[in-house]
Structures are given as C-alpha cells and as structure tokens.
Write a protein that holds these residues in place. Structure first.
Motif, mmCIF file in Angstrom:
data_model
loop_
_atom_site.group_PDB
_atom_site.id
_atom_site.type_symbol
_atom_site.label_atom_id
_atom_site.label_comp_id
_atom_site.label_asym_id
_atom_site.label_seq_id
_atom_site.Cartn_x
_atom_site.Cartn_y
_atom_site.Cartn_z
ATOM 1 N N LEU A 27 -8.607 28.341 91.786
ATOM 2 C CA LEU A 27 -7.264 29.379 91.648
ATOM 3 C C LEU A 27 -6.342 29.493 93.118
ATOM 4 C CD1 LEU A 27 -6.596 32.326 90.829
ATOM 5 C CD2 LEU A 27 -8.111 33.245 92.337
ATOM 6 N N ARG A 31 -2.396 29.172 93.021
ATOM 7 C CA ARG A 31 -1.125 30.343 93.615
ATOM 8 C C ARG A 31 -0.230 29.462 94.301
ATOM 9 N NH1 ARG A 31 -5.833 35.290 95.011
ATOM 10 N NH2 ARG A 31 -4.845 36.062 92.281
ATOM 11 N N SER A 34 2.546 28.396 92.762
ATOM 12 C CA SER A 34 3.370 29.486 92.376
ATOM 13 C C SER A 34 4.248 30.308 93.938
ATOM 14 C CB SER A 34 2.544 30.454 90.597
ATOM 15 O OG SER A 34 2.002 31.464 92.630
ATOM 16 N N GLY A 44 -0.911 30.331 81.451
ATOM 17 C CA GLY A 44 -2.030 31.963 81.763
ATOM 18 C C GLY A 44 -2.990 31.292 82.784
ATOM 19 N N LYS A 45 -3.032 30.146 83.174
ATOM 20 C CA LYS A 45 -4.131 29.653 84.391
ATOM 21 C C LYS A 45 -4.367 30.734 84.977
ATOM 22 C CE LYS A 45 -6.845 25.550 85.758
ATOM 23 N NZ LYS A 45 -6.901 24.703 84.801
ATOM 24 N N ILE A 46 -3.717 31.101 85.798
ATOM 25 C CA ILE A 46 -4.167 32.216 86.965
ATOM 26 C C ILE A 46 -5.089 33.255 86.508
ATOM 27 C CG2 ILE A 46 -3.439 34.007 88.738
ATOM 28 C CD1 ILE A 46 -1.325 32.163 89.592
ATOM 29 N N ARG A 47 -4.484 33.655 85.940
ATOM 30 C CA ARG A 47 -5.702 35.050 84.707
ATOM 31 C C ARG A 47 -6.701 34.237 84.388
ATOM 32 N NH1 ARG A 47 -3.266 39.121 80.049
ATOM 33 N NH2 ARG A 47 -5.082 40.531 80.179
ATOM 34 N N GLN A 48 -6.872 33.774 83.975
ATOM 35 C CA GLN A 48 -8.129 32.850 82.985
ATOM 36 C C GLN A 48 -9.063 32.454 83.906
ATOM 37 O OE1 GLN A 48 -7.671 28.235 81.322
ATOM 38 N NE2 GLN A 48 -9.708 28.616 80.250
ATOM 39 N N ARG A 50 -8.922 33.878 87.484
ATOM 40 C CA ARG A 50 -9.410 34.982 87.335
ATOM 41 C C ARG A 50 -10.714 35.749 86.988
ATOM 42 N NH1 ARG A 50 -4.833 38.899 88.437
ATOM 43 N NH2 ARG A 50 -6.549 40.724 89.373
ATOM 44 N N THR A 51 -11.081 36.211 85.468
ATOM 45 C CA THR A 51 -11.521 36.106 84.474
ATOM 46 C C THR A 51 -13.141 35.470 84.790
ATOM 47 O OG1 THR A 51 -9.131 37.148 82.691
ATOM 48 C CG2 THR A 51 -12.083 37.107 81.873
#
Length: 69
Positions: A27, A31, A34, A44-48, A50-51
C-alpha cells in the motif's frame, strides 16, 4: 489475490502478521507511485489493499491478537 475472511481465519497468528506487513508495504508503494504522478496498473488497487488490511485487522481483533493499534 483477494483474501476472504475464511482464508484469514485459517491462517495462524504469525502468517497473519506477515501478510499484514506485506500488504502495508505494498500500500505504501502504491501510494508513493500515485503521489509522484505515476499511474498504477490497476486503478482499484489502493482500495483493494485497504479493504484487505481492514479484513485482516478485524479478524486479528476478534481472535484477540491485537489490543490497541
């Protein structure tokens, strides 16, 4: 690879800690990419990530491996 809660529960405590460390490092890397203006291969990698971290922490708290983090 998306971690399901069932898979996380089947891991032992050391494996969970190791996976959590790996996900947090990944992560941070995403980050950093980006923030420098680069685009990630998967939007959608960052959101995935974090989940998945949240799932791991939830199971670890339920199992009593974490007190206050």
């Amino acid at each position: 690879m998306v971690l399901k809660a069932k898979e996380i529960r089947s891991m032992n405590a050391d494996d969970r800690q190791k996976k959590l460390r790996e996900l947090r490092e990944e992560l941070m890397h995403e980050r950093g990419l980006s923030a420098m203006g680069g685009s990630t291969p998967s939007p959608g990698k960052i959101r995935q990530l974090r989940t998945q971290i949240a799932r791991l922490l939830t199971v670890m708290r339920e199992e009593g491996e974490l007190k206050n983090e």
